[in-house]
Design an enzyme around this catalytic site. Structure first.
Site, PDB file in Angstrom:
ATOM      1  N   ASP A  30       0.847  -1.193   0.000  1.00 12.05           N
ATOM      2  CA  ASP A  30       0.000   0.000   0.000  1.00 12.05           C
ATOM      3  C   ASP A  30       0.885   1.247   0.000  1.00 12.05           C
ATOM      4  OD1 ASP A  30      -3.234   0.478   1.002  1.00 12.05           O
ATOM      5  OD2 ASP A  30      -1.853   2.176   1.090  1.00 12.05           O
ATOM      6  N   ILE A  31       0.487   2.247  -0.784  1.00 11.66           N
ATOM      7  CA  ILE A  31       1.278   3.475  -0.918  1.00 11.66           C
ATOM      8  C   ILE A  31       1.226   4.313   0.371  1.00 11.66           C
ATOM      9  CG2 ILE A  31      -0.506   5.069  -1.801  1.00 11.66           C
ATOM     10  CD1 ILE A  31       1.489   5.730  -4.081  1.00 11.66           C
ATOM     11  N   ASN A  87     -12.889  -3.324   2.610  1.00 11.35           N
ATOM     12  CA  ASN A  87     -13.826  -2.221   2.790  1.00 11.35           C
ATOM     13  C   ASN A  87     -14.811  -2.288   1.635  1.00 11.35           C
ATOM     14  OD1 ASN A  87     -12.531  -1.169   5.093  1.00 11.35           O
ATOM     15  ND2 ASN A  87     -11.013  -0.128   3.811  1.00 11.35           N
ATOM     16  N   GLY A  93     -15.268   3.156   3.846  1.00 13.80           N
ATOM     17  CA  GLY A  93     -13.949   3.686   3.500  1.00 13.80           C
ATOM     18  C   GLY A  93     -13.392   3.185   2.186  1.00 13.80           C
ATOM     19  N   GLN A  94     -14.217   2.484   1.385  1.00  7.92           N
ATOM     20  CA  GLN A  94     -13.688   2.035   0.091  1.00  7.92           C
ATOM     21  C   GLN A  94     -13.439   3.250  -0.805  1.00  7.92           C
ATOM     22  OE1 GLN A  94     -15.981  -0.965  -2.060  1.00  7.92           O
ATOM     23  NE2 GLN A  94     -14.450  -1.068  -3.701  1.00  7.92           N
ATOM     24  N   SER A  95     -12.234   3.345  -1.330  1.00 10.28           N
ATOM     25  CA  SER A  95     -11.878   4.491  -2.177  1.00 10.28           C
ATOM     26  C   SER A  95     -11.402   4.072  -3.554  1.00 10.28           C
ATOM     27  CB  SER A  95     -10.796   5.338  -1.488  1.00 10.28           C
ATOM     28  OG  SER A  95      -9.628   4.570  -1.282  1.00 10.28           O
ATOM     29  N   HIS A 100     -10.132  -5.338  -3.222  1.00 13.97           N
ATOM     30  CA  HIS A 100      -8.781  -5.538  -2.696  1.00 13.97           C
ATOM     31  C   HIS A 100      -8.887  -5.979  -1.253  1.00 13.97           C
ATOM     32  CE1 HIS A 100     -10.025  -1.314  -2.562  1.00 13.97           C
ATOM     33  NE2 HIS A 100      -9.443  -1.234  -1.375  1.00 13.97           N
ATOM     34  N   HIS A 102      -7.001  -5.924   2.153  1.00 12.61           N
ATOM     35  CA  HIS A 102      -5.881  -5.348   2.896  1.00 12.61           C
ATOM     36  C   HIS A 102      -5.307  -6.452   3.790  1.00 12.61           C
ATOM     37  CE1 HIS A 102      -6.902  -0.944   2.348  1.00 12.61           C
ATOM     38  NE2 HIS A 102      -8.090  -1.462   2.106  1.00 12.61           N
TER      39      HIS A 102
HETATM   40  P1  5GP Z   1      -9.728   1.342   0.301  1.00 13.58           P
HETATM   41  O1  5GP Z   1      -9.779   2.690   0.996  1.00 13.58           O
HETATM   42  O2  5GP Z   1     -10.420   1.423  -1.049  1.00 13.58           O
HETATM   43  O3  5GP Z   1     -10.161   0.194   1.118  1.00 13.58           O
HETATM   44  O4  5GP Z   1      -8.186   1.073   0.023  1.00 13.58           O
HETATM   45  C1  5GP Z   1      -7.486   1.620  -1.041  1.00 13.58           C
HETATM   46  C2  5GP Z   1      -6.044   1.575  -0.665  1.00 13.58           C
HETATM   47  O5  5GP Z   1      -5.293   1.797  -1.841  1.00 13.58           O
HETATM   48  C3  5GP Z   1      -5.625   2.657   0.344  1.00 13.58           C
HETATM   49  O6  5GP Z   1      -5.094   2.036   1.508  1.00 13.58           O
HETATM   50  C4  5GP Z   1      -4.593   3.480  -0.413  1.00 13.58           C
HETATM   51  O7  5GP Z   1      -3.529   3.914   0.392  1.00 13.58           O
HETATM   52  C5  5GP Z   1      -4.134   2.537  -1.509  1.00 13.58           C
HETATM   53  N1  5GP Z   1      -3.717   3.187  -2.723  1.00 13.58           N
HETATM   54  C6  5GP Z   1      -4.356   4.209  -3.373  1.00 13.58           C
HETATM   55  N2  5GP Z   1      -3.691   4.546  -4.487  1.00 13.58           N
HETATM   56  C7  5GP Z   1      -2.600   3.717  -4.546  1.00 13.58           C
HETATM   57  C8  5GP Z   1      -1.528   3.584  -5.486  1.00 13.58           C
HETATM   58  O8  5GP Z   1      -1.433   4.287  -6.488  1.00 13.58           O
HETATM   59  N3  5GP Z   1      -0.593   2.635  -5.227  1.00 13.58           N
HETATM   60  C9  5GP Z   1      -0.662   1.840  -4.111  1.00 13.58           C
HETATM   61  N4  5GP Z   1       0.317   0.938  -3.948  1.00 13.58           N
HETATM   62  N5  5GP Z   1      -1.667   1.928  -3.219  1.00 13.58           N
HETATM   63  C10 5GP Z   1      -2.618   2.855  -3.429  1.00 13.58           C
END
Ligand code: 5GP
Ligand code: ZN
Length: 114
Positions: A30-31, A87, A93-95, A100, A102
């Site tokens: 994760d970034i 998520n 909190g899904q973005s 995916h 985690h």
């Molecule tokens: P969500 O919030 O959808 O459950 O998780 C998305 C995750 O993707 C977040 O933890 C966020 O830090 C990670 N993320 C977003 N953009 C990137 C990216 O460009 N590269 C990587 N490696 N992770 C990303």
């Protein structure tokens, strides 16, 4: 999916720090890590959200969980405990709209996650 960030990461169009890839899945760091080990496991196939899964995806989601176990072992976070999270939906909190898992570990985990 042309505009999907994780499809682009899966295909290598966008770089990522990959820890695993095979025919079905890609796993990368994760970034914005929320733990010393924070890895995202994605299917190569574009699926928007967890509730889009049906009986036809039972095998896929099972394989994903087995892969999480293997990566947790490879990363040395089994003994200390680790957490897997999906998520689903904005309220959770899904973005990124490509499913995916985690995988978090390397520190004590608290509950509830908030
Ligand atoms: P969500 O919030 O959808 O459950 O998780 C998305 C995750 O993707 C977040 O933890 C966020 O830090 C990670 N993320 C977003 N953009 C990137 C990216 O460009 N590269 C990587 N490696 N992770 C990303
Ligand atoms: Zn996608």
């Amino acid at each position: 999916m042309e505009d999907c960030l994780f499809c682009k990461i899966a295909s290598g169009q966008i770089p990522s720090d990959k820890v695993h890839e095979d025919e079905q899945f890609v796993a990368f760091r994760d970034i914005n890590p929320q733990a010393p080990i924070h890895i995202l496991i994605i299917p190569r196939r574009h699926i928007e959200r967890l509730t889009d899964l049906g009986p036809a995806e039972a095998e896929l989601i099972g394989q994903m969980t087995l892969l999480a176990n293997k990566i947790a072992q490879d990363q040395g976070i089994v003994a200390g405990g680790f957490r897997t999270v999906f998520n689903c939906g904005e309220g959770a909190g899904q973005s990124v709209w490509h499913i995916h898992m985690h995988l978090l570990g390397g520190r004590p985990m608290h509950w509830p996650p908030g």
